[in-house]
Design an enzyme around this catalytic site. Structure first.
Site, PDB file in Angstrom:
ATOM      1  N   ASN A  11       0.860  -1.185   0.000  1.00 30.34           N
ATOM      2  CA  ASN A  11       0.000   0.000   0.000  1.00 30.34           C
ATOM      3  C   ASN A  11       0.896   1.235   0.000  1.00 30.34           C
ATOM      4  OD1 ASN A  11      -1.790   2.054   0.516  1.00 30.34           O
ATOM      5  ND2 ASN A  11      -2.354   1.357   2.575  1.00 30.34           N
ATOM      6  N   TRP A  12       0.978   1.874  -1.156  1.00 31.48           N
ATOM      7  CA  TRP A  12       1.875   3.034  -1.280  1.00 31.48           C
ATOM      8  C   TRP A  12       1.322   4.276  -0.586  1.00 31.48           C
ATOM      9  CZ3 TRP A  12       3.932   3.200  -7.049  1.00 31.48           C
ATOM     10  CH2 TRP A  12       4.627   2.000  -7.314  1.00 31.48           C
ATOM     11  N   LYS A  13       0.058   4.252  -0.230  1.00 33.90           N
ATOM     12  CA  LYS A  13      -0.605   5.421   0.371  1.00 33.90           C
ATOM     13  C   LYS A  13      -0.421   6.639  -0.541  1.00 33.90           C
ATOM     14  CE  LYS A  13      -0.084   3.198   4.817  1.00 33.90           C
ATOM     15  NZ  LYS A  13       0.020   3.298   6.262  1.00 33.90           N
ATOM     16  N   HIS A  97      -9.339   0.990   5.270  1.00 32.67           N
ATOM     17  CA  HIS A  97      -8.037   1.233   5.898  1.00 32.67           C
ATOM     18  C   HIS A  97      -8.224   2.172   7.085  1.00 32.67           C
ATOM     19  CE1 HIS A  97      -3.938   2.471   6.594  1.00 32.67           C
ATOM     20  NE2 HIS A  97      -3.579   1.395   5.932  1.00 32.67           N
ATOM     21  N   GLU A  99      -6.653   4.623   8.013  1.00 32.85           N
ATOM     22  CA  GLU A  99      -6.486   6.047   7.690  1.00 32.85           C
ATOM     23  C   GLU A  99      -7.758   6.608   7.058  1.00 32.85           C
ATOM     24  OE1 GLU A  99      -2.810   5.475   5.619  1.00 32.85           O
ATOM     25  OE2 GLU A  99      -1.884   4.957   7.532  1.00 32.85           O
ATOM     26  N   GLU A 167      -4.808  -4.899  10.781  1.00 37.30           N
ATOM     27  CA  GLU A 167      -3.814  -3.848  10.976  1.00 37.30           C
ATOM     28  C   GLU A 167      -4.098  -3.113  12.292  1.00 37.30           C
ATOM     29  OE1 GLU A 167      -1.946  -2.604   6.972  1.00 37.30           O
ATOM     30  OE2 GLU A 167      -3.758  -1.422   7.209  1.00 37.30           O
ATOM     31  N   GLY A 173       3.031   2.436  10.832  1.00 34.14           N
ATOM     32  CA  GLY A 173       3.994   3.521  10.684  1.00 34.14           C
ATOM     33  C   GLY A 173       4.734   3.880  11.958  1.00 34.14           C
ATOM     34  N   SER A 211       3.914  -1.919  10.303  1.00 37.37           N
ATOM     35  CA  SER A 211       5.371  -1.937  10.521  1.00 37.37           C
ATOM     36  C   SER A 211       6.036  -3.256  10.095  1.00 37.37           C
ATOM     37  CB  SER A 211       5.705  -1.604  11.981  1.00 37.37           C
ATOM     38  OG  SER A 211       5.316  -0.272  12.278  1.00 37.37           O
ATOM     39  N   GLY A 232       3.055  -1.023   4.236  1.00 35.73           N
ATOM     40  CA  GLY A 232       3.023   0.387   3.895  1.00 35.73           C
ATOM     41  C   GLY A 232       4.406   0.886   3.521  1.00 35.73           C
ATOM     42  N   GLY A 233       5.046   1.568   4.448  1.00 30.12           N
ATOM     43  CA  GLY A 233       6.331   2.226   4.186  1.00 30.12           C
ATOM     44  C   GLY A 233       7.364   1.350   3.488  1.00 30.12           C
TER      45      GLY A 233
END
Ligand code: 13P
Length: 253
Positions: A11-13, A97, A99, A167, A173, A211, A232-233
């Protein structure tokens, strides 16, 4: 039929302009080669989907979007409908998600409606659930997951078209992750709930997210009922992301 394991999705966000994203995707494509035993996917910003379809052409990399609207069309300025995403080349979409739940006030009913729209459009729905830090500290994790599962998953869900991503909000993150025992407990609980509600509940992909990086992927992906990861990251680096995928391949597979 359920998706091949491991299921590792990036997930590049809200990250990526065309130049760096093309290079990242090209590097991942080289690493993935012509075929994979598992499932590897990227979820770039919607602005890149049209181009990304070309970037992944001829590779097994799955392409997905990060959100969709619940309606197929209408007066919803700025939103994107599932059929639009399907048309532009996505075969999957993330819904619910944390977010989106947090910054766009999406509740379970909205998430469920979005997931239904995704299924209607022929997209794989990656449905996210997870407790907040306050809920975690209060020992309410499983209650929260039960509520979200019940409220967010369409009745028409099946293992071929729905993946559940667990999640924990506090792990996203932050560099913090639950212990393997905590992940096993949450995933076992989700599995039991899926089995109780859906005939093929035992075959649903259940991903852990929060993470995940190359350094902890092997341990996390070895946990019972962890079928893959939503990253993610660490998905913004092709080599690191590939290392996570590789860590999920069972020895001898
Ligand atoms: P991080 O891997 O950056 O913690 O993000 C996880 C996530 O939210 C994936 O959807």
């Amino acid at each position: 039929m359920s998706l091949a394991r491991p299921i590792v999705l990036g997930n590049w966000k809200m990250n990526g302009l065309a130049g760096d994203s093309a290079a990242r995707t090209e590097a991942l494509k080289e690493l993935a080669g012509a075929s994979l035993t598992g499932t590897l996917g990227i979820f770039p910003p919607a602005t890149l989907l049209d181009r990304a379809r070309g970037w992944v052409e001829g590779s097994p990399i799955l392409l997905g979007a990060q959100d969709c609207h619940a309606k197929p069309s209408g007066a919803f300025t700025g939103d994107l409908a599932a059929p639009m995403l399907r048309e532009i080349g996505a075969t999957a979409v993330i819904v619910g998600h944390s977010e989106r739940r947090q910054y766009h006030a999406e509740g379970d009913a909205t998430v469920r409606a979005k997931a239904e729209a995704a299924l209607e459009a022929g997209l794989l729905a990656v449905i996210c659930i997870g407790e907040t830090e306050a809920e975690y500290l209060a020992g309410e994790t499983l209650d929260r997951l039960a509520t979200q599962l019940e409220g967010s998953l369409p009745d028409a869900s099946d293992a071929a078209r729905v993946v559940v991503a667990y999640e924990p909000v506090w792990a996203i993150g932050t560099g913090r992750t639950p212990t393997s025992e905590e992940i096993a407990r949450a995933h076992g609980f989700i599995r039991d709930k899926l089995k109780a509600r859906f005939a093929d509940g035992g075959a649903f992909g259940i991903l852990y997210g929060g993470s995940v990086k190359a350094e902890n992927a092997e341990e996390i992906l070895a946990v019972d009922d962890v079928d893959g990861a939503l990253v993610g990251g660490a998905s913004l680096d092709a080599e690191g992301f590939w290392a996570i995928y590789k860590a999920g391949i069972a020895p001898g597979a």
